[in-house]
Design a protein around this motif. Structure first.
Motif: not given
Ligand code: MG
Ligand code: ADP
Length: 704
Positions: A308, A402-403, A558
Motif C-alpha cells: 500500500t 490492488d490484490e 488485505g
Molecule cells: Mg494490501
C-alpha cells in the motif's frame, strides 16, 4: 490493436503454402468424412484439416508391449500376439445374439477369444494368420483364459501404439483416428516453423515428425519426443506473444509524464521508514512514468510486505505532477480501508481523495463524478466495476489495481485502452509461483517486495483438533485481556448452507457471544451483509470497539488491523494453502508475536500435508509453490476467475523445465529480432500474431 500493427509488418513476408498440405481445407473434404460427419467434428471444435492435426489424442492403446499369454496379468489391459487356430463361426444363441468363438495360440499357451454381434468377424479374422489382440484376459470355466471382444490388428500393420481421442456422443475415437489417418496418408512434409538452430540446440524433432508421431507413435520414446516438441512450441509461442504484448505496451507513448519526482517528500509523510525493497519498487515505477511511455508493471509481494505504501508514493507523485489516479480494490471492505489509509496519509498534503462504491448515495455519487471530471479529485478509490463504468476523468494518469490475480491479459489491455493511456500498476495479493507468474504476467514488468518491514515477528502456527477448542478459547481470551484483538474464521455463512461438521459463522457467533465470550465484545462479519453494515463492523474492529471478530473469508484479502494478533481458523481443511496463508496474513502485522490456530479433525493425507506446511513456514512464495504442487495450476486460484491462458498440451507443473527454456529463448529472440524479420523467424512471427489475436479475443483458435 497491437496485434494488427505487428500483422502489417509481417504480411509482406508471408510465404505461399500452396505446395504443402492444405491445413485450411474444410474437415468435410477429408476422405471418409463427408458433410454429416463434418458437423460432428465441428462439435469437437475441429473445422479444418489443420485443427484436426492439432486435435491430440488424450491417451494411447499400447500394442507395442506384447506379453506371452502365460505371463499376462489377469483383468488388466494387455497385448498378445498369436495365431488364430481355426476359422471362426458365428452362432446365433438364445435372444438372437450372434457369438463367434475361437482359439489363439502364441506357441506356448492358448487363450480363447469371443466376439459378440459382429456379422463380419468371420471374414475379418482368418485361420492360420497372426494377429495382435488387445484387451483384458479373464478366467472362465475351469480357469481357462479368455478374452471377450478384444481389439485386434494384423501383425503386418506397423503401428503399435494407437491413439485414443477425446470423443463425444456423436463421434467416436475410432472415427477420429480414421480421419487423422486419412490426412496423414499424404506424406508431403508438414512445414517446419522453427529454424534449424533452435531444433538443434534443444534436440527437438521436426514439426512433421512431431505431428505424425503424436497421433501414431512408433514407440513410447517417439511419443515422448513428439510431446516435447509440441509442448515446446506451445510455451514458446505463448511467451513470445506475451513479450511482444509487453513490448507493444511499453512503446505506447503517453502524455502522462512524471516531470518531478516527489517520493522523497512523500516518504517523510510516512509514520515509518520505507524498506529498501519499497524504495526500489517505487523508483522503478517512477522511472517508468518519467519515460514518456506507458507503465505496465506488476508489484509482487508477500502479505504484509507493505504494497500500500508503494502505491501511495506513486499516487502522491502523480498528484503533484497534476495527474489523477484511480485505485481499484476487489471488495468494498478493502476499498473502504484503503480510503481511510490514504485519507490519513494525505491529510495535510492537499491531495483530495474520495471513495466511490456501490453504497455511495446517488447525490454524493453525482457530486464525485462531477469533481472527477473537472479535476478537483486527485485520487478516486473504489471497486473495479465502478471505475470502469461511466466515470470520467479530467486527466487520469495512473490506474492501480490492488490484490488482483483474477484478471488476464485481455482485461488488462482493456484497462489500458480506457482514457489517454494511463499508467497501469497491478498489485498481486498472494505470492504467485514463478512458473505461473511467467504465464499470467508475462506481458508486464515486475517489481518484487522481497523484504518485510523491520520488527515483524513470525506468526506461530498450530494445528489442533476440535477437542482442544476449549483450551483455544482460553488462549484467545488471554490475548483479549491484554488489550489485543483477534479473529475466528468459519467457512460457511449461515445454517441453511449447512454441511454436517462444518461451522457456520452465524450460529458460531450466536453461541460464543452468549457463552465463552459473553464478557467480551464480539462482532460478526460475512459477505451477505449489506456493504454499509460491513463497513460499520470493520470500523468498530479497527477502532477497537470490537475485540473478537467472527468472520468468513471476507477478511481474506488485505484487511489491516495491526492490533489483531490471534486468529483461529475453523474447519481449516476446507481452505487451500494460499487461502490459509492469505487469511493468516491478517495477523502478524504489528511488532507483537502473533498466533494462528488451525482447527481440523480431518486426517486426510492432503489435509495433514497442508497443515504441516502452514505450521512450518510463513514464506508466501514457498507456500504458493507447494499449493501449486498439491492442486495443479487450474485449481490454484480456486473457483475464482484467473488469468491463465488455456493450454492445449503443456502442463505448467510438469513442464516447468521447457517453460524456463522457452522463456530464455523467447527473451533472446525478442531482444535480437523483435519484429521477426530475420528469414529464420518469419514463420514464428506468424504464429505469434495468431496467438496474440487469440489472447485478445475470447475464442482461442487452434492453429497450425
Ligand atoms: Mg494490501
Ligand atoms: P500488503 O502488502 O499485504 O498490502 P500493507 O500495505 O497492508 O501490506 O502493509 C502491512 C502493514 O505494514 C501496514 O500496517 C503498514 O502500515 C505497515 N508497513 C508498511 N511498510 C512498512 C515499513 N516500511 N515499516 C513499518 N511498517 C510498514
Amino acid at each position: 490493436m497491437h496485434g494488427k500493427i505487428i500483422f502489417m509488418t509481417f504480411c509482406a513476408n508471408a510465404v505461399s503454402l500452396a505446395r504443402f498440405m492444405n491445413f485450411s481445407a474444410d474437415i468435410g473434404t477429408v476422405k471418409g468424412v463427408g458433410k454429416v460427419k463434418a458437423q460432428y467434428f465441428h462439435s469437437l471444435g475441429v473445422a479444418t484439416v489443420g485443427e484436426l492435426l492439432r486435435f491430440y489424442p488424450r491417451a494411447y492403446e499400447d500394442w507395442s508391449n506384447i506379453l506371452p499369454i502365460e505371463r499376462c496379468p489377469i483383468g488388466e489391459n494387455v497385448c498378445i500376439k498369436g495365431t488364430l487356430l481355426y476359422p471362426l463361426k458365428n452362432e446365433r444363441v438364445r435372444g438372437g445374439m450372434l457369438i463367434a468363438k475361437g482359439s489363439v495360440s502364441d506357441g506356448d499357451s492358448i487363450v480363447s477369444v469371443t466376439f459378440f454381434n459382429n456379422k463380419y468377424i468371420t471374414s475379418m479374422l482368418k485361420s492360420g494368420e497372426e494377429y495382435l489382440f488387445y484387451g483384458k484376459i479373464t478366467l472362465g470355466k475351469y480357469s481357462a483364459r479368455e478374452m471377450l471382444s478384444p481389439m485386434f490388428i494384423s501383425v503386418k500393420q506397423s503401428k503399435s501404439i494407437l491413439p485414443i481421442y477425446p470423443q463425444n456422443q456423436k463421434i467416436t475415437s475410432r472415427q477420429i483416428r480414421s480421419a487423422v489417418e486419412a490426412v496423414l496418408a499424404d506424406k508431403t512434409e508438414i512445414p517446419e516453423i522453427l529454424p534449424p538452430y533452435i531444433l538443434e540446440k534443444y534436440s527437438l524433432v521436426s514439426l512433421d515428425t512431431a505431428i505424425r508421431q503424436i497421433h501414431f507413435p512408433e514407440s513410447s520414446l517417439a511419443l515422448q519426443n513428439a510431446r516435447n516438441r509440441l509442448i515446446f512450441d506451445e510455451l514458446f509461442i505463448l511467451q513470445l506473444s506475451l513479450l511482444r504484448l509487453k513490448d507493444a505496451n511499453s512503446t505506447v507513448k503517453t502524455e502522462n509524464k512524471v516531470k518531478i519526482d516527489y517520493t522523497g517528500e512523500f516518504f517523510r509523510l510516512l509514520p515509518f521508514k520505507p524498506t529498501n525493497a519499497q524504495i526500489k519498487a517505487v523508483n522503478a515505477a517512477i522511472s517508468d512514468m518519467e519515460s514518456g511511455k506507458q507503465m505496465n508493471r506488476l508489484l509482487q509481494g508477500d502479505v504484509g510486505s507493505g504494497k500500500t505504501a508503494v502505491a501511495a508514493a506513486l499516487v502522491y507523485t502523480c498528484a503533484k505532477n497534476g495527474m489523477q489516479s484511480a485505485l481499484m480494490a476487489p471488495t468494498e471492505v478493502l476499498a473502504v480501508q484503503h480510503f481511510e489509509t490514504f485519507s490519513k496519509l494525505f491529510q495535510s498534503s492537499g491531495i483530495n481523495c474520495k471513495l466511490l462504491t456501490g453504497s455511495t448515495k446517488q447525490a454524493e455519487k453525482n457530486q464525485i463524478k462531477e469533481s472527477l471530471k473537472n479535476g478537483e479529485i486527485d485520487l478516486i478509490i473504489g471497486t473495479h466495476a465502478l471505475i470502469q463504468d461511466d466515470v470520467e476523468f479530467d486527466k487520469l494518469g495512473l490506474v492501480i489495481t490492488d490484490e488482483q490475480h483474477r484478471f488476464g491479459v485481455k482485461q488488462r489491455t482493456g484497462l489500458c485502452s480506457k482514457g489517454e493511456n494511463p499508467h497501469v500498476y497491478v498489485m498481486s495479493a498472494t505470492p504467485i509461483p514463478r512458473t505461473l507468474a511467467l504465464i499470467m504476467f508475462g506481458d508486464l514488468d515486475v517489481s518484487v517486495l522481497d523484504e518485510l518491514p523491520p520488527g515483524r515477528q513470525k506468526t506461530v502456527t498450530y494445528a489442533i483438533s476440535s477437542k482442544k477448542r476449549g483450551g483455544m478459547f482460553d488462549y484467545i481470551k488471554s490475548h483479549l485481556d491484554k488489550g489485543f484483538q483477534g479473529y475466528i474464521v468459519c467457512p460457511l455463512v449461515e445454517e441453511s448452507e449447512a454441511v454436517s461438521g462444518v461451522q457456520n459463522v452465524e450460529e458460531y457467533y450466536e453461541k460464543v457471544k452468549n457463552t465463552v465470550f459473553k464478557d467480551y465484545s464480539v462482532g460478526l462479519l460475512h459477505g451477505k451483509m449489506t456493504p454499509k453494515k460491513k463497513d460499520e463492523i470493520m470500523a468498530d474492529f479497527k477502532n477497537g470497539k470490537i475485540q473478537l471478530l467472527i468472520s468468513t473469508v471476507v477478511i481474506e484479502v488485505g484487511v489491516d488491523v495491526p492490533n489483531a494478533v490471534i486468529m483461529a481458523i475453523e474447519n481449516a481443511e476446507r481452505f487451500g494453502l494460499s487461502q490459509l496463508h492469505q487469511l493468516r496474513g491478517r495477523v502478524g502485522r504489528g511488532t507483537q508475536t502473533s498466533t494462528c490456530i488451525l482447527v481440523t479433525d480431518s486426517q486426510g493425507e492432503d489435509t495433514v500435508r497442508r497443515m504441516n506446511v502452514m505450521c512450518s513456514t510463513t514464506d508466501g512464495f514457498k507456500i504458493a509453490d507447494e499449493d501449486l504442487r498439491l492442486r495443479g495450476p487450474g485449481d490454484f486460484f480456486g473457483t475464482r476467475q484467473h488469468g491463465l491462458p488455456k493450454l492445449h498440451i503443456a502442463d505448467l507443473m510438469t513442464d516447468s523445465k521447457i517453460l524456463t527454456e522457452t522463456q530464455e529463448l523467447a527473451l533472446e529472440i525478442i531482444a535480437s529480432d523483435p519484429d521477426f524479420r530475420k528469414t529464420e523467424h518469419i514463420k514464428i512471427g506468424r504464429q505469434v500474431i495468431k496467438k496474440i489475436n487469440s489472447l485478445q479475443t475470447p475464442a482461442a483458435a487452434n492453429t497450425i
